[in-house]
Design a protein around this motif. Structure first.
Motif, PDB file in Angstrom:
ATOM      1  N   ILE A 185       0.852  -1.187   0.000  1.00 31.28           N
ATOM      2  CA  ILE A 185       0.000   0.000   0.000  1.00 31.28           C
ATOM      3  C   ILE A 185       0.892   1.243   0.000  1.00 31.28           C
ATOM      4  O   ILE A 185       1.779   1.381   0.840  1.00 31.28           O
ATOM      5  CB  ILE A 185      -0.925   0.012   1.236  1.00 31.28           C
ATOM      6  CG1 ILE A 185      -1.803  -1.242   1.265  1.00 31.28           C
ATOM      7  CG2 ILE A 185      -1.804   1.261   1.215  1.00 31.28           C
ATOM      8  CD1 ILE A 185      -2.666  -1.361   2.518  1.00 31.28           C
ATOM      9  N   ASP A 186       0.656   2.141  -0.932  1.00 28.54           N
ATOM     10  CA  ASP A 186       1.468   3.351  -1.072  1.00 28.54           C
ATOM     11  C   ASP A 186       1.321   4.234   0.174  1.00 28.54           C
ATOM     12  O   ASP A 186       0.211   4.575   0.592  1.00 28.54           O
ATOM     13  CB  ASP A 186       1.015   4.117  -2.317  1.00 28.54           C
ATOM     14  CG  ASP A 186       2.015   5.202  -2.717  1.00 28.54           C
ATOM     15  OD1 ASP A 186       2.867   5.569  -1.886  1.00 28.54           O
ATOM     16  OD2 ASP A 186       1.932   5.682  -3.868  1.00 28.54           O
ATOM     17  N   GLU A 191      -0.622   9.507   3.934  1.00 32.28           N
ATOM     18  CA  GLU A 191      -0.232  10.893   4.170  1.00 32.28           C
ATOM     19  C   GLU A 191      -1.320  11.851   3.694  1.00 32.28           C
ATOM     20  O   GLU A 191      -1.647  12.840   4.369  1.00 32.28           O
ATOM     21  CB  GLU A 191       1.089  11.183   3.461  1.00 32.28           C
ATOM     22  CG  GLU A 191       2.274  10.424   4.041  1.00 32.28           C
ATOM     23  CD  GLU A 191       3.547  10.629   3.244  1.00 32.28           C
ATOM     24  OE1 GLU A 191       3.494  11.402   2.249  1.00 32.28           O
ATOM     25  OE2 GLU A 191       4.577  10.027   3.591  1.00 32.28           O
ATOM     26  N   ALA A 192      -1.908  11.558   2.534  1.00 29.16           N
ATOM     27  CA  ALA A 192      -2.983  12.397   2.012  1.00 29.16           C
ATOM     28  C   ALA A 192      -4.203  12.348   2.928  1.00 29.16           C
ATOM     29  O   ALA A 192      -4.854  13.377   3.178  1.00 29.16           O
ATOM     30  CB  ALA A 192      -3.360  11.941   0.602  1.00 29.16           C
ATOM     31  N   ILE A 195      -3.515  14.453   6.000  1.00 29.41           N
ATOM     32  CA  ILE A 195      -3.622  15.878   5.706  1.00 29.41           C
ATOM     33  C   ILE A 195      -5.084  16.312   5.633  1.00 29.41           C
ATOM     34  O   ILE A 195      -5.459  17.408   6.059  1.00 29.41           O
ATOM     35  CB  ILE A 195      -2.898  16.206   4.370  1.00 29.41           C
ATOM     36  CG1 ILE A 195      -1.385  16.010   4.544  1.00 29.41           C
ATOM     37  CG2 ILE A 195      -3.210  17.628   3.915  1.00 29.41           C
ATOM     38  CD1 ILE A 195      -0.604  16.102   3.249  1.00 29.41           C
ATOM     39  N   ASP A 196      -5.933  15.403   5.116  1.00 34.32           N
ATOM     40  CA  ASP A 196      -7.369  15.694   5.011  1.00 34.32           C
ATOM     41  C   ASP A 196      -8.094  15.565   6.345  1.00 34.32           C
ATOM     42  O   ASP A 196      -9.315  15.784   6.411  1.00 34.32           O
ATOM     43  CB  ASP A 196      -8.025  14.775   3.982  1.00 34.32           C
ATOM     44  CG  ASP A 196      -7.609  15.109   2.559  1.00 34.32           C
ATOM     45  OD1 ASP A 196      -7.151  16.251   2.345  1.00 34.32           O
ATOM     46  OD2 ASP A 196      -7.727  14.235   1.669  1.00 34.32           O
ATOM     47  N   GLY A 197      -7.369  15.190   7.381  1.00 29.54           N
ATOM     48  CA  GLY A 197      -7.962  15.135   8.711  1.00 29.54           C
ATOM     49  C   GLY A 197      -8.477  13.773   9.132  1.00 29.54           C
ATOM     50  O   GLY A 197      -9.187  13.671  10.151  1.00 29.54           O
ATOM     51  N   ALA A 198      -8.141  12.722   8.390  1.00 28.89           N
ATOM     52  CA  ALA A 198      -8.603  11.379   8.741  1.00 28.89           C
ATOM     53  C   ALA A 198      -7.836  10.858   9.952  1.00 28.89           C
ATOM     54  O   ALA A 198      -6.612  11.030  10.055  1.00 28.89           O
ATOM     55  CB  ALA A 198      -8.416  10.426   7.565  1.00 28.89           C
ATOM     56  N   SER A 203      -8.483   5.788   8.702  1.00 28.16           N
ATOM     57  CA  SER A 203      -7.543   5.314   7.681  1.00 28.16           C
ATOM     58  C   SER A 203      -7.519   3.797   7.613  1.00 28.16           C
ATOM     59  O   SER A 203      -7.422   3.207   6.526  1.00 28.16           O
ATOM     60  CB  SER A 203      -6.133   5.843   7.979  1.00 28.16           C
ATOM     61  OG  SER A 203      -6.091   7.241   7.907  1.00 28.16           O
ATOM     62  N   PHE A 204      -7.636   3.164   8.789  1.00 29.96           N
ATOM     63  CA  PHE A 204      -7.622   1.699   8.828  1.00 29.96           C
ATOM     64  C   PHE A 204      -8.825   1.121   8.094  1.00 29.96           C
ATOM     65  O   PHE A 204      -8.689   0.203   7.288  1.00 29.96           O
ATOM     66  CB  PHE A 204      -7.601   1.229  10.285  1.00 29.96           C
ATOM     67  CG  PHE A 204      -7.611  -0.267  10.443  1.00 29.96           C
ATOM     68  CD1 PHE A 204      -6.449  -1.005  10.286  1.00 29.96           C
ATOM     69  CD2 PHE A 204      -8.782  -0.941  10.748  1.00 29.96           C
ATOM     70  CE1 PHE A 204      -6.452  -2.379  10.429  1.00 29.96           C
ATOM     71  CE2 PHE A 204      -8.801  -2.311  10.898  1.00 29.96           C
ATOM     72  CZ  PHE A 204      -7.635  -3.040  10.725  1.00 29.96           C
ATOM     73  N   PHE A 205     -10.012   1.686   8.373  1.00 23.93           N
ATOM     74  CA  PHE A 205     -11.231   1.124   7.784  1.00 23.93           C
ATOM     75  C   PHE A 205     -11.464   1.590   6.348  1.00 23.93           C
ATOM     76  O   PHE A 205     -12.083   0.866   5.562  1.00 23.93           O
ATOM     77  CB  PHE A 205     -12.445   1.488   8.644  1.00 23.93           C
ATOM     78  CG  PHE A 205     -12.554   0.673   9.904  1.00 23.93           C
ATOM     79  CD1 PHE A 205     -13.027  -0.626   9.870  1.00 23.93           C
ATOM     80  CD2 PHE A 205     -12.168   1.208  11.130  1.00 23.93           C
ATOM     81  CE1 PHE A 205     -13.117  -1.392  11.023  1.00 23.93           C
ATOM     82  CE2 PHE A 205     -12.260   0.452  12.290  1.00 23.93           C
ATOM     83  CZ  PHE A 205     -12.733  -0.851  12.243  1.00 23.93           C
ATOM     84  N   LYS A 206     -10.966   2.772   5.997  1.00 23.93           N
ATOM     85  CA  LYS A 206     -11.220   3.307   4.661  1.00 23.93           C
ATOM     86  C   LYS A 206     -10.105   3.004   3.657  1.00 23.93           C
ATOM     87  O   LYS A 206     -10.336   2.998   2.450  1.00 23.93           O
ATOM     88  CB  LYS A 206     -11.414   4.828   4.743  1.00 23.93           C
ATOM     89  CG  LYS A 206     -12.610   5.271   5.582  1.00 23.93           C
ATOM     90  CD  LYS A 206     -13.928   4.851   4.938  1.00 23.93           C
ATOM     91  CE  LYS A 206     -15.108   5.391   5.729  1.00 23.93           C
ATOM     92  NZ  LYS A 206     -16.401   5.020   5.114  1.00 23.93           N
TER      93      LYS A 206
END
Length: 292
Positions: A185-186, A191-192, A195-198, A203-206
């Motif tokens: 996974i990149d 990081e993106a 930055i978007d506030g996740a 991040s784990f689930f999405k």
């Protein structure tokens, strides 16, 4: 005579490499499968087999031991496989952390149980949970028990010990698959998202889980297949006891072939029952887990 083109030469060379493996697969896999199916249509003892059609398959639904073995196997499957895959995913996520030091040591320690032989791991846990085993000694020493508990003579705890043994041995194996998937996974995607506030949970689930869907599907199918064919751990820890409360389908096949009066035809029918169940569950998992 027409000369072979370079492309045809490559094809011939490829077939020459594939042919030995194909012959071995046919002789060692497909021929025994066909022979086992023919055998499943026969009844009687080893030296007096006769054709009986689908009689052995009808007998499956009337065989209490087979139904008990099916129940036991599905108990292991429903409890152990999700727990093991969840633990493997958590361990893989921890090991994939760039800030973690001594990754090589931790990866080796987690995978080490998988390098242990099936019989050895089973005997280790049988010793740990015996009457004079380490578990009883620690619980008595800590004041949790007054007298040693016979863990392996209690149906509930005997199944729990078997589930614990399987989980201990195979979690590291599945961790390797998840770790390989995580490393593909990149990092820029995380990081993106950050930055978007996740949050890390989002991040784990999405990101993580959707990206690991093929790996999760693969490990789920392999784990299901392995659990349905469970033999070594049960044979060496409880031998199917107490009663038949931990008996598995594979052990029942072994008993039909070598412990009871040899019933190879019926044993072959039970073997094909496992094949059909594995195929059905794998098909369901493919349909549910692989949207493509």
């Amino acid at each position: 005579m027409k000369k072979l083109t370079l492309e045809n030469k490559y094809k011939i060379a490829g077939w020459n490499f594939v042919a030995p493996a194909a012959v071995l697969i046919f002789v060692l896999v497909f021929y025994p499968m066909v022979n086992a199916f023919v055998l499943s249509l026969q009844s009687g003892l080893a030296n007096n087999l006769h054709f009986s059609g689908l009689r052995n398959y009808v007998r499956l639904f009337q065989d209490e031991k087979f139904l008990v073995a099916m129940r036991n196997v599905f108990i292991y499957l429903v409890i152990q496989v999700p727990v093991m895959l969840f633990l493997a995913l958590i361990l893989a996520s921890v090991l994939n952390d760039d800030k973690l030091k001594y990754k090589g040591i931790f990866r080796t320690l987690i995978f080490l149980p998988c390098a242990t032989s099936l019989v050895s791991s089973a005997l280790i846990f049988k010793s740990l949970f015996s009457l004079d085993g380490l578990v009883n000694q620690l619980l008595i020493g800590g004041g949790f028990l007054r007298t040693p508990k016979n863990w392996l003579n209690d149906p509930f705890w005997a199944r729990a010990v078997i589930i614990l043994t399987i989980t201990w041995r195979w979690t590291g194996y599945n961790t390797v698959f998840f770790l390989a998937g995580l490393q593909n996974i990149d990092k820029s995607i995380y990081e993106a998202a950050r930055i978007d506030g996740a949050s890390p949970v989002q991040s784990f689930f999405k990101i993580t889980l959707p990206s690991l869907r093929p790996v999760i599907l693969l490990t789920a199918i392999m784990s299901t297949n392995g659990t349905l064919q469970l033999f070594d751990e049960v044979k060496n820890i409880t031998n199917g006891g107490p009663g038949n409360e931990t008996l598995t389908i594979s052990q029942y096949i072994y008993n039909l072939s070598f412990v009871y009066n040899p019933q190879f035809g019926y044993a072959a029918a039970v073997s094909y029952a496992i094949l059909i169940i594995v195929a059905i569950l794998s098909f369901i998992q493919m349909k549910v887990g692989d949207k493509e």
